[in-house]
Design an enzyme around this catalytic site. Structure first.
Site, short mmCIF file in Angstrom:
data_model
loop_
_atom_site.label_atom_id
_atom_site.label_comp_id
_atom_site.label_asym_id
_atom_site.label_seq_id
_atom_site.Cartn_x
_atom_site.Cartn_y
_atom_site.Cartn_z
CG ASP A 200 -0.20 -17.63 8.29
OD1 ASP A 200 0.92 -17.61 9.04
OD2 ASP A 200 -1.41 -17.39 8.58
NE ARG B 10 2.66 7.52 2.45
CZ ARG B 10 3.29 6.22 3.06
NH1 ARG B 10 4.03 5.55 2.31
NH2 ARG B 10 3.07 6.17 4.25
NE ARG C 216 9.36 6.25 9.22
CZ ARG C 216 8.42 5.87 8.18
NH1 ARG C 216 8.63 5.00 7.25
NH2 ARG C 216 7.34 6.59 8.26
CG ASN D 289 8.45 -1.87 0.39
OD1 ASN D 289 7.55 -2.02 1.64
ND2 ASN D 289 9.21 -0.68 -0.04
CB ALA E 132 1.10 0.09 6.42
N PRO F 261 0.74 -1.19 0.31
CG PRO F 261 -0.26 -1.01 2.07
CD PRO F 261 0.59 -2.01 1.20
CG ASN F 262 -0.31 4.18 1.27
OD1 ASN F 262 -1.24 4.85 0.69
ND2 ASN F 262 -0.34 3.78 2.38
CG HIS G 70 10.82 -2.31 5.31
ND1 HIS G 70 9.46 -2.07 5.03
CD2 HIS G 70 10.81 -3.52 5.48
CE1 HIS G 70 8.80 -3.20 5.11
NE2 HIS G 70 9.72 -4.16 5.52
CB ILE G 71 12.06 3.01 0.85
CG1 ILE G 71 12.00 2.20 -0.34
CG2 ILE G 71 12.90 4.34 0.45
CD1 ILE G 71 10.54 2.94 -1.33
CD GLU H 235 10.03 -7.17 5.91
OE1 GLU H 235 9.58 -6.45 6.50
OE2 GLU H 235 10.03 -8.51 6.18
CE1 TYR I 88 8.56 5.13 3.33
CE2 TYR I 88 7.00 6.97 3.31
CZ TYR I 88 7.63 5.88 3.85
OH TYR I 88 6.84 5.32 4.85
#
Length: 146
Positions: free
Chosen positions: A86, A17, A106, A73, A76, A9-10, A99-100, A97, A22
């Protein structure tokens, strides 16, 4: 070799954003760079959804279609989705996985990943370069070592 790149999402708003967190690169910029790096060595399929169930479906499809690896990625959903955990745990395709931002610098709720225990590895805080590192991991390790 086929690598699936999933964005949660996003991330369709990347570049617009919160650029102070980011950056200004768009998701299309990131995807193009991955295609350039892969060249003739791999087929890269990129998908983005704001819907958790769609991401789960794509993870299942990647297993059925015998992808070599998945870069995700989850945004959230990292901090909330047992369903994604799962789905990753239930397939035999290695998942990295990404993440930027450095989620550990954070808000406290971002410090825990439900997905990390099911993943081959996790890359955080290196900006969009994390996607490139994940792809290079699959390219260098090949189909049998991950």
């Amino acid at each position: 070799m086929k690598v699936l790149v999933l964005n949660g999402p996003n991330l369709n708003r990347l570049g617009k954003r919160e650029p102070h967190i980011y950056g200004y690169e768009t998701l299309q910029d990131v995807e193009q760079r991955l295609h350039d790096i892969a060249g003739e060595k791999a087929t890269i399929i990129c998908k983005q959804s704001n819907h958790e169930g769609q991401l789960v479906d794509w993870l299942h499809e990647a297993a059925d279609e015998q992808y070599t690896g998945i870069i995700i990625n989850p945004a959230a959903y990292t901090h909330t989705s047992i369903a994604l955990h799962d789905a990753i745990a239930g397939i035999d395709v290695p998942v990295i996985e990404v993440h930027i931002s450095n989620v550990h610098k954070r808000e406290a709720f971002r410090h825990h990943s439900y997905l990390a225990p099911a993943c081959l590895g996790q890359i955080v805080g290196l900006g969009t370069f994390g996607y490139e590192l994940a792809l290079r991991t699959f390219l260098e390790k090949g189909e049998t070592s991950c």
